[in-house]
Scaffold this motif. Structure first.
Motif, short mmCIF file in Angstrom:
data_model
loop_
_atom_site.label_atom_id
_atom_site.label_comp_id
_atom_site.label_asym_id
_atom_site.label_seq_id
_atom_site.Cartn_x
_atom_site.Cartn_y
_atom_site.Cartn_z
N ASN A 135 55.59 -67.80 42.63
CA ASN A 135 56.25 -67.76 43.93
C ASN A 135 56.54 -66.31 44.32
OD1 ASN A 135 59.17 -66.90 43.56
ND2 ASN A 135 59.05 -68.57 42.09
N GLN A 136 56.78 -66.14 45.59
CA GLN A 136 57.12 -64.83 46.14
C GLN A 136 58.17 -65.07 47.22
OE1 GLN A 136 53.57 -62.71 47.14
NE2 GLN A 136 54.64 -61.28 48.47
N ILE A 137 59.36 -64.50 47.04
CA ILE A 137 60.43 -64.64 48.01
C ILE A 137 60.79 -63.24 48.47
CG2 ILE A 137 62.78 -65.47 48.41
CD1 ILE A 137 62.26 -67.51 46.13
N GLN A 138 60.71 -63.04 49.79
CA GLN A 138 60.86 -61.68 50.32
C GLN A 138 61.38 -61.70 51.74
OE1 GLN A 138 56.72 -60.71 49.90
NE2 GLN A 138 56.20 -61.41 51.95
N GLU A 139 61.84 -60.55 52.20
CA GLU A 139 62.20 -60.43 53.61
C GLU A 139 60.95 -60.71 54.44
OE1 GLU A 139 64.14 -56.79 54.76
OE2 GLU A 139 65.36 -56.78 52.94
N SER A 140 61.15 -61.31 55.59
CA SER A 140 60.01 -61.67 56.42
C SER A 140 59.27 -60.44 56.92
CB SER A 140 60.48 -62.49 57.62
OG SER A 140 59.39 -62.76 58.47
N THR A 141 57.95 -60.56 56.92
CA THR A 141 57.10 -59.51 57.47
C THR A 141 56.50 -59.93 58.82
OG1 THR A 141 55.21 -60.33 56.21
CG2 THR A 141 56.53 -58.60 55.18
N CYS A 142 56.94 -61.09 59.34
CA CYS A 142 56.42 -61.55 60.64
C CYS A 142 56.82 -60.58 61.75
CB CYS A 142 56.97 -62.94 60.98
SG CYS A 142 56.24 -64.25 60.02
N GLN A 143 55.88 -60.31 62.62
CA GLN A 143 56.13 -59.43 63.76
C GLN A 143 55.69 -60.17 65.02
OE1 GLN A 143 54.37 -55.57 63.23
NE2 GLN A 143 55.20 -55.33 61.18
N TRP A 144 56.55 -61.04 65.51
CA TRP A 144 56.23 -61.89 66.66
C TRP A 144 56.00 -61.09 67.93
CZ3 TRP A 144 55.00 -66.50 65.01
CH2 TRP A 144 55.59 -67.00 63.85
N ASP A 145 56.57 -59.89 68.00
CA ASP A 145 56.47 -59.08 69.23
C ASP A 145 55.43 -57.97 69.12
OD1 ASP A 145 57.86 -57.58 67.36
OD2 ASP A 145 59.48 -57.03 68.72
N SER A 146 54.62 -57.95 68.08
CA SER A 146 53.60 -56.93 67.93
C SER A 146 52.53 -57.08 69.02
CB SER A 146 52.93 -57.06 66.56
OG SER A 146 51.75 -56.28 66.49
N PRO A 147 52.05 -55.95 69.57
CA PRO A 147 50.97 -56.04 70.57
C PRO A 147 49.70 -56.70 70.02
CG PRO A 147 51.90 -53.82 70.49
CD PRO A 147 52.51 -54.59 69.37
N MET A 148 49.54 -56.70 68.70
CA MET A 148 48.35 -57.31 68.10
C MET A 148 48.36 -58.83 68.23
SD MET A 148 46.43 -54.89 67.00
CE MET A 148 45.33 -55.70 65.89
N VAL A 149 49.54 -59.44 68.37
CA VAL A 149 49.62 -60.90 68.43
C VAL A 149 50.28 -61.40 69.71
CG1 VAL A 149 49.64 -61.16 65.92
CG2 VAL A 149 51.81 -60.99 67.15
N GLU A 150 50.75 -60.50 70.53
CA GLU A 150 51.44 -60.88 71.76
C GLU A 150 50.55 -61.79 72.61
OE1 GLU A 150 53.93 -58.73 75.36
OE2 GLU A 150 52.69 -57.53 74.04
#
Length: 176
Positions: A135-150
């Protein structure tokens, strides 16, 4: 290998894929249709018991998750007539919050140990057990507002998911 065995293995693989979709889209009606009435599910230590009880417990657990993604990899299946066993390597991703309200990611690598039965011509789970290998438990690396995924459509639950209006054949259940 006989045609009957190949068809059984294909039906079982489809069953496992439908489980992943139903969990991630919170399609509880579809999920219930994947288990026999007397099936059991062991997600210890969180839940262990009847599949019906698992299906009652599951929504409260999933409500704590913003996103889940269940992915299956290797799937070894042995068929013996109307019963079969399978070992499914999987990775599951969960975006949730820690006790301080910070987004965290829980990534679990493991296996589903499955027993399947074909009754009235339909393959379903008779017993499912999860085993964690890492398992791997970590702070989220999601970037919902990144221009790459906007602007990219974001997955959601049943009717709110982009797949709901996209597909004609691959539908969600009517009861969730």
């Amino acid at each position: 290998m006989s045609l009957e065995t190949l068809l059984a293995k294909d039906a079982i693989r489809d069953l496992v894929l439908r489980y992943c979709r139903a969990i991630d889209r919170r399609d509880y009606g579809a999920l219930a249709a994947l288990y026999h009435e007397d099936a059991t599910d062991d997600h210890s230590p969180m839940y262990c018991g009847s599949a019906a009880g698992y299906l009652e417990w599951l929504p409260s657990m999933l409500e704590t998750m913003t996103v889940t993604s269940h992915m299956v990899q290797n799937h070894l299946i042995e068929v013996d007539g109307q019963r079969a066993e399978g070992e499914v390597v999987m990775v599951s991703y969960h975006l949730t919050q820690d006790e301080n309200g910070n987004d965290i990611e829980i990534i679990i690598g493991g296996r589903y140990l499955d027993k399947y039965e074909c009754r009235d011509g339909v393959w379903r789970f008779s017993h499912r057990k999860i085993v964690m290998d890492w398992n791997q438990i970590q702070e989220s690396t999601c970037q919902w507002d990144s221009p790459m995924v906007e602007g990219t459509p974001v997955g959601s639950r049943c009717e709110q998911d982009p797949a709901h209006t996209f597909f004609d054949l691959l539908r969600f259940s009517r009861s969730h």
